[in-house]
Design a protein around this motif. Structure first.
Motif, PDB file in Angstrom:
ATOM      1  N   ALA A 166       0.707  -1.135   0.072  1.00 54.66           N
ATOM      2  CA  ALA A 166      -0.018   0.008   0.084  1.00 54.66           C
ATOM      3  C   ALA A 166       0.774   1.242   0.059  1.00 54.66           C
ATOM      4  N   GLN A 167       2.176   1.076   0.414  1.00 60.13           N
ATOM      5  CA  GLN A 167       2.950   2.264   0.322  1.00 60.13           C
ATOM      6  C   GLN A 167       4.015   2.354  -0.903  1.00 60.13           C
ATOM      7  N   VAL A 168       3.875   1.643  -1.899  1.00 61.41           N
ATOM      8  CA  VAL A 168       4.833   1.554  -3.044  1.00 61.41           C
ATOM      9  C   VAL A 168       4.163   2.130  -4.141  1.00 61.41           C
ATOM     10  N   GLN A 169       4.728   3.335  -4.587  1.00 64.59           N
ATOM     11  CA  GLN A 169       4.107   4.189  -5.423  1.00 64.59           C
ATOM     12  C   GLN A 169       4.033   3.340  -6.956  1.00 64.59           C
ATOM     13  N   ALA A 170       5.315   2.786  -7.021  1.00 65.75           N
ATOM     14  CA  ALA A 170       5.375   1.831  -8.269  1.00 65.75           C
ATOM     15  C   ALA A 170       4.296   0.886  -8.606  1.00 65.75           C
ATOM     16  N   LEU A 171       3.523   0.735  -7.472  1.00 71.35           N
ATOM     17  CA  LEU A 171       2.449  -0.462  -7.581  1.00 71.35           C
ATOM     18  C   LEU A 171       1.174   0.173  -7.593  1.00 71.35           C
ATOM     19  N   THR A 172       0.937   1.316  -6.726  1.00 63.59           N
ATOM     20  CA  THR A 172      -0.410   2.126  -6.830  1.00 63.59           C
ATOM     21  C   THR A 172      -0.720   3.031  -8.146  1.00 63.59           C
ATOM     22  N   GLN A 173       0.415   3.440  -8.454  1.00 56.42           N
ATOM     23  CA  GLN A 173       0.458   4.245  -9.937  1.00 56.42           C
ATOM     24  C   GLN A 173      -0.015   3.361 -11.097  1.00 56.42           C
ATOM     25  N   GLU A 174       0.400   2.164 -10.993  1.00 61.45           N
ATOM     26  CA  GLU A 174       0.153   1.283 -12.195  1.00 61.45           C
ATOM     27  C   GLU A 174      -0.957   0.406 -12.040  1.00 61.45           C
ATOM     28  N   ASP A 175      -1.724   0.736 -10.990  1.00 58.04           N
ATOM     29  CA  ASP A 175      -2.960  -0.055 -10.631  1.00 58.04           C
ATOM     30  C   ASP A 175      -2.575  -1.520 -10.618  1.00 58.04           C
ATOM     31  N   VAL A 176      -1.665  -2.112 -10.112  1.00 57.02           N
ATOM     32  CA  VAL A 176      -1.287  -3.519  -9.866  1.00 57.02           C
ATOM     33  C   VAL A 176      -2.286  -4.156  -9.257  1.00 57.02           C
ATOM     34  N   ALA A 182       7.976 -12.839  -2.240  1.00 62.82           N
ATOM     35  CA  ALA A 182       7.380 -11.405  -2.468  1.00 62.82           C
ATOM     36  C   ALA A 182       7.340 -10.164  -1.606  1.00 62.82           C
ATOM     37  N   ALA A 183       6.865 -11.003  -0.529  1.00 62.52           N
ATOM     38  CA  ALA A 183       6.825  -9.666   0.795  1.00 62.52           C
ATOM     39  C   ALA A 183       8.102  -9.104   1.187  1.00 62.52           C
ATOM     40  N   ASP A 184       9.232  -9.827   0.935  1.00 65.55           N
ATOM     41  CA  ASP A 184      10.482  -8.985   1.103  1.00 65.55           C
ATOM     42  C   ASP A 184      10.798  -8.264   0.220  1.00 65.55           C
ATOM     43  N   LEU A 185      10.373  -8.458  -1.138  1.00 68.18           N
ATOM     44  CA  LEU A 185      10.473  -7.550  -2.474  1.00 68.18           C
ATOM     45  C   LEU A 185       9.881  -6.389  -2.206  1.00 68.18           C
ATOM     46  N   VAL A 186       8.577  -6.515  -1.841  1.00 66.14           N
ATOM     47  CA  VAL A 186       7.485  -5.319  -1.881  1.00 66.14           C
ATOM     48  C   VAL A 186       8.150  -4.384  -0.573  1.00 66.14           C
TER      49      VAL A 186
END
Length: 343
Positions: free
Chosen positions: A238-248, A266-270
């Motif tokens: 919820a805090q990663v702009q790269a995810l929220t901006q691209e609507d992942v 995956a959790a560590d990557l995010v």
């Protein structure tokens, strides 16, 4: 008149402080068995701890009175209270910790869960833990204290874990039954409940089904790890702009990670991506500040300050659009970072 007499009593008490005169064992006396030495110093420590608890509760009540007085007659900003703290070299953090302790004590006393005479049976940390516990645990701890039992943080922790393991709505009945007959230790179940509380219901259900079908120690530990990774993943994503901006689609990606058995990766990557974005933001703000300070110092330096000017020349490139730094270690390398601003 009564007020004056009570103040005089307090003043007299300051002239007659509590008499602490422990007969501590001689640390150089090799004739004292180690177990006996530890027991004697532990008893002395507990006395100090309990005296300290009652003192801190009263400190909190005093501070609360000063703060509340300020609310009534002060400027509304609490400056009088802050000044009072500064004069006595007390930080706001410490002051409000004492006030919270006093509030907890008064709540327990007002609700009838604790007798004033029982406070002496608590260690300081045990009392703080009791104040944070559920009402049911508070009742059990208070009953033990009123019987004269010495309450330490460990006893409060154990009771809290037992109550959680046997009553949490997040646990299937199969797990609660095993907790009740001690075939599953509460200290293992309680961390699972704490992690599951952080999750939405849609993610709690599969874990509940899993531990209900196999209510054993290994399954509980595995479910705790999975719940912890789920919570980390959901919080960080919820805090990663790269995810929220691209609507992942975070949920679908999560399901796929679980299916492949790589949820922890995956959790560590995010989580790392979230930290990286925060670092980039801090880097940008620091970079801007370095540039502004260099500009200000350049105006004030000249031929009369050659050393200061040389210092400025060395640092100034760090405020330019392309920064170059060297990273040491076995494989020394040069790193160049370019910052481009866009409106």
């Amino acid at each position: 008149m009564e007020y004056t007499e009570s103040m005089n009593d307090l003043a007299d008490a300051l002239q007659q402080p509590a008499d602490f005169n422990f007969d501590l064992p001689d640390p150089e006396d090799e004739g004292i068995p180690e177990s006996e030495f530890q027991e004697q110093v532990d008893i002395a420590w507990q006395v100090c701890d309990r005296f300290d608890l009652q003192t801190d509760i009263w400190r909190g009540r005093i501070l609360r009175a000063v703060r509340d007085r300020e609310k009534i007659g002060g400027d509304g900003r609490g400056t009088g209270f802050i000044y009072w703290l500064k004069e006595r070299e007390i930080s706001k953090t410490q002051a409000y910790a004492w006030i919270q302790l006093a509030n907890s004590a008064d709540t327990l006393l007002a609700e009838g869960r604790l007798e004033p005479s029982s406070i002496k049976n608590f260690s300081k940390r045990a009392f703080v833990e009791t104040a944070k516990a559920s009402p049911e645990v508070q009742q059990m701890v208070s009953e033990a204290a009123q019987k004269g039992d010495k309450i330490t943080r460990r006893e409060v922790k154990n009771l809290t874990e037992e109550w959680t393991a046997m009553t949490s709505d997040l646990l299937p009945e199969e797990v609660k039954e095993k907790a009740a007959d001690n075939s599953l230790p509460p200290r293992v179940i309680a961390p699972l409940v704490r992690e599951m509380e952080k999750l939405p219901q849609v993610h709690q259900a599969p874990l509940q089904k899993e531990i209900g079908a196999n209510p054993d120690l290994d399954t509980i530990k595995q479910a705790t790890t999975e719940a912890r990774n789920l919570a980390k993943y959901l919080k960080a994503s919820a805090q990663v702009q790269a995810l929220t901006q691209e609507d992942v689609n975070i949920e679908t990606a999560l399901v796929e990670a679980q299916r492949l058995g790589c949820l922890n990766v995956a959790a560590d990557l995010v989580n790392q991506a979230s930290q990286l974005e925060q670092i980039i933001g801090k880097l940008y703000m620091t970079w801007k500040k370095v540039g502004n300070l260099c500009d200000r110092l350049y105006v004030d330096t000249g031929a009369s300050t050659p050393h200061l000017r040389f210092l400025l020349e060395c640092i100034e490139p760090l405020g330019s659009q392309v920064m170059t730094i060297q990273i040491g270690g076995p494989n020394e390398r040069t790193i160049r970072l370019q910052i481009q601003e866009e409106e």
